[in-house]
Enzyme design. Structure first.
Site, PDB file in Angstrom:
ATOM      1  N   ALA A  57       0.762  -1.168  -0.149  1.00  0.00           N
ATOM      2  CA  ALA A  57      -0.081  -0.157  -0.048  1.00  0.00           C
ATOM      3  C   ALA A  57       0.915   1.138   0.089  1.00  0.00           C
ATOM      4  O   ALA A  57       1.503   1.323   0.999  1.00  0.00           O
ATOM      5  CB  ALA A  57      -0.802  -0.040   1.203  1.00  0.00           C
ATOM      6  N   LYS A  80       6.615  -3.292  -6.259  1.00  0.00           N
ATOM      7  CA  LYS A  80       7.202  -3.613  -7.612  1.00  0.00           C
ATOM      8  C   LYS A  80       6.541  -4.706  -8.142  1.00  0.00           C
ATOM      9  O   LYS A  80       6.294  -4.697  -9.335  1.00  0.00           O
ATOM     10  CB  LYS A  80       8.738  -3.454  -7.323  1.00  0.00           C
ATOM     11  CG  LYS A  80       9.218  -2.569  -6.833  1.00  0.00           C
ATOM     12  CD  LYS A  80      10.794  -2.648  -6.837  1.00  0.00           C
ATOM     13  CE  LYS A  80      11.371  -2.644  -8.381  1.00  0.00           C
ATOM     14  NZ  LYS A  80      11.162  -1.489  -9.095  1.00  0.00           N
ATOM     15  N   GLY A  81       6.279  -5.863  -7.479  1.00  0.00           N
ATOM     16  CA  GLY A  81       5.672  -7.119  -8.057  1.00  0.00           C
ATOM     17  C   GLY A  81       4.159  -6.579  -8.608  1.00  0.00           C
ATOM     18  O   GLY A  81       3.872  -7.008  -9.729  1.00  0.00           O
ATOM     19  N   ALA A  82       3.427  -5.950  -7.807  1.00  0.00           N
ATOM     20  CA  ALA A  82       2.104  -5.612  -7.952  1.00  0.00           C
ATOM     21  C   ALA A  82       2.083  -4.841  -9.261  1.00  0.00           C
ATOM     22  O   ALA A  82       1.297  -4.821 -10.180  1.00  0.00           O
ATOM     23  CB  ALA A  82       1.134  -5.154  -6.953  1.00  0.00           C
ATOM     24  N   LYS A 114      18.164   0.796 -17.075  1.00  0.00           N
ATOM     25  CA  LYS A 114      17.092   2.004 -17.126  1.00  0.00           C
ATOM     26  C   LYS A 114      17.887   3.256 -16.648  1.00  0.00           C
ATOM     27  O   LYS A 114      18.512   3.225 -15.559  1.00  0.00           O
ATOM     28  CB  LYS A 114      16.127   1.843 -16.284  1.00  0.00           C
ATOM     29  CG  LYS A 114      15.281   0.439 -16.345  1.00  0.00           C
ATOM     30  CD  LYS A 114      13.979   0.397 -15.541  1.00  0.00           C
ATOM     31  CE  LYS A 114      14.541  -0.290 -14.042  1.00  0.00           C
ATOM     32  NZ  LYS A 114      14.537  -1.805 -14.325  1.00  0.00           N
ATOM     33  N   ASP A 173       4.458  11.912 -11.843  1.00  0.00           N
ATOM     34  CA  ASP A 173       5.058  11.245 -10.697  1.00  0.00           C
ATOM     35  C   ASP A 173       5.623  10.003 -11.364  1.00  0.00           C
ATOM     36  O   ASP A 173       5.267   9.514 -12.248  1.00  0.00           O
ATOM     37  CB  ASP A 173       3.772  10.373 -10.217  1.00  0.00           C
ATOM     38  CG  ASP A 173       4.106   9.554  -9.128  1.00  0.00           C
ATOM     39  OD1 ASP A 173       5.384   9.363  -8.635  1.00  0.00           O
ATOM     40  OD2 ASP A 173       3.106   8.747  -8.516  1.00  0.00           O
ATOM     41  N   GLY A 185       9.940   2.884 -13.694  1.00  0.00           N
ATOM     42  CA  GLY A 185      10.803   1.682 -13.734  1.00  0.00           C
ATOM     43  C   GLY A 185      10.080   0.583 -14.033  1.00  0.00           C
ATOM     44  O   GLY A 185      10.546  -0.444 -14.724  1.00  0.00           O
ATOM     45  N   ASP A 186       9.323   0.177 -13.260  1.00  0.00           N
ATOM     46  CA  ASP A 186       8.296  -0.958 -13.056  1.00  0.00           C
ATOM     47  C   ASP A 186       7.454  -1.236 -14.488  1.00  0.00           C
ATOM     48  O   ASP A 186       7.394  -2.306 -14.968  1.00  0.00           O
ATOM     49  CB  ASP A 186       7.423  -0.931 -11.897  1.00  0.00           C
ATOM     50  CG  ASP A 186       7.955  -1.154 -10.664  1.00  0.00           C
ATOM     51  OD1 ASP A 186       9.140  -1.730 -10.622  1.00  0.00           O
ATOM     52  OD2 ASP A 186       7.555  -0.709  -9.614  1.00  0.00           O
TER      53      ASP A 186
END
Length: 370
Positions: free
Chosen positions: A73, A101-103, A283, A311, A316-317
């Site tokens: 969260a 990062k996973g979500a 990146k 934002d 990166g994700d």
């Protein structure tokens, strides 16, 4: 939180003969897939080229993207500047959004209309419900999200968002770092049919090592996003991944070398090659990105400029996940980088990581305009 569900995010499974994908990764054994998904291909040609060479209407059959990683969260606080040591400042605004990062990477894959599974852990609390609902709204398959009953809270992060769109983030691991089962056999079943496995470093290295080894044994390529834990990456993990994806700072921390110029970055990547990482996807922020494949000339990709940077939290994700989507669809290295750059450009124009993830149509429209 309001999210717009992506189009065609949950194609039906079809049992068909396995076909060899055009990958840029060499695995130790041929990849075999039992389940496949179909959807329309993307093209990054301009409109005039598309008219002369129309894209085939036949669906392309590809295996799903599997993301194993963190779910947080994200507690956003909007500030004009970071506080000095010992200083208290007031935020202009604050809200809680789904992230991790996973979500984030799973949401990006699904919003790009690619079948995507997320394997992760949340607490039995409101933040866990927030994340699961957000992923579900994006079209992510959440069957493998484990709700911990041991009292561990959902992981969360404090995102200090400055007016220029840059951010500083502090992570509390929570359920991401505790209670992982000793056996992941149920979760690994979905991995065996994957096209690519995406990992990050916001869950224990021991979990990443176990699933990366399982992926290697199944012939599934592995991309490791180096973001997350501020600690050396175990050599045991580096030995079982196909692509390492750090940013400049992470690359410098991993290698102990300066990364202020492209020449220095190239030298640091050589050290990664010496660690048996054959492909490094770096990146570079405002300077774009570069893919280094051992023995080949680096491929550079400049950024696709955003109309306004709101934002950068999920940029990166978004880049890593979009690259993976293009890769599993059999696109060239150059096309993968360009597709990822377009997705990241759209992401930074919206506040919040998951809300900022673009859909496939928006990415294709941007690619046609550049």
């Amino acid at each position: 939180m309001s999210l717009s569900p992506s189009n065609n995010c949950q194609p039906k499974f079809q049992n068909i003969p396995s076909k060899q994908l055009n990958k840029i990764i060499t695995t130790r054994s041929p990849v075999q897939f039992n389940k496949r998904h179909s959807f329309r291909s993307f093209s990054i040609k301009n409109q005039s080229q598309s008219t002369q060479n129309p894209v085939s209407k036949e669906p392309i059959i590809v295996p799903p993207l599997v993301v194993i990683g963190s779910a947080n969260a994200d507690i956003y606080v909007e500030i004009d500047r970071l506080p000095e040591e010992g200083e208290t400042i007031s935020a202009k605004n604050g809200q809680t959004l789904a992230g991790g990062k996973g979500a984030n990477q799973a949401a990006c894959g699904a919003k790009l209309s690619h079948p995507t599974y997320f394997v992760g852990q949340v607490g039995e609390d409101a933040n866990g419900n927030l994340i699961t609902q957000a992923l579900n709204d994006c079209g992510v398959h959440v069957d493998y999200v484990n709700v911990l009953k041991n009292g561990a809270p959902t992981g969360h992060a404090v995102v200090m968002l400055q007016s220029d769109g840059q951010n500083s983030i502090i992570i509390v691991g929570g359920a991401n770092m505790s209670g992982w089962p000793l056996s992941l056999e149920d979760d690994l079943q979905v991995l065996k049919n994957a096209g690519i496995l995406l990992l990050q470093r916001e869950i224990p290295d021991s979990v990443n090592i176990r699933v990366a080894k399982a992926a290697r044994n199944a012939g599934v390529p592995v991309i490791l996003d180096a973001g997350g834990m501020d600690a050396p990456i175990p050599r045991e993990l580096l030995n079982v991944i196909d692509i390492l994806s750090p940013n400049e700072t992470e690359l410098g921390r991993l290698t102990g070398m300066p990364t202020n110029s492209f020449e220095q970055i190239s030298e640091a990547v050589v050290k990664c090659h010496e660690m048996d990482v054959k492909q490094v996807l770096v990146k570079l922020g405002a300077k774009g990105s570069a893919l280094f494949v051992e023995g080949e000339k680096p491929i550079k990709q400049p950024i696709i400029s955003a109309a306004k940077v709101v934002d950068t939290t999920g940029a990166g994700d978004t880049f890593t996940a979009a690259f993976a989507v293009a890769l599993v669809e059999g696109k060239s290295k150059e096309e993968c980088l360009k597709f990822a750059a377009a997705a990241a450009s759209l992401c930074v124009q919206v506040k919040g990581a998951i809300p900022g993830m673009p859909d496939r149509k928006s990415v294709l429209q941007l690619l046609q305009s550049v």
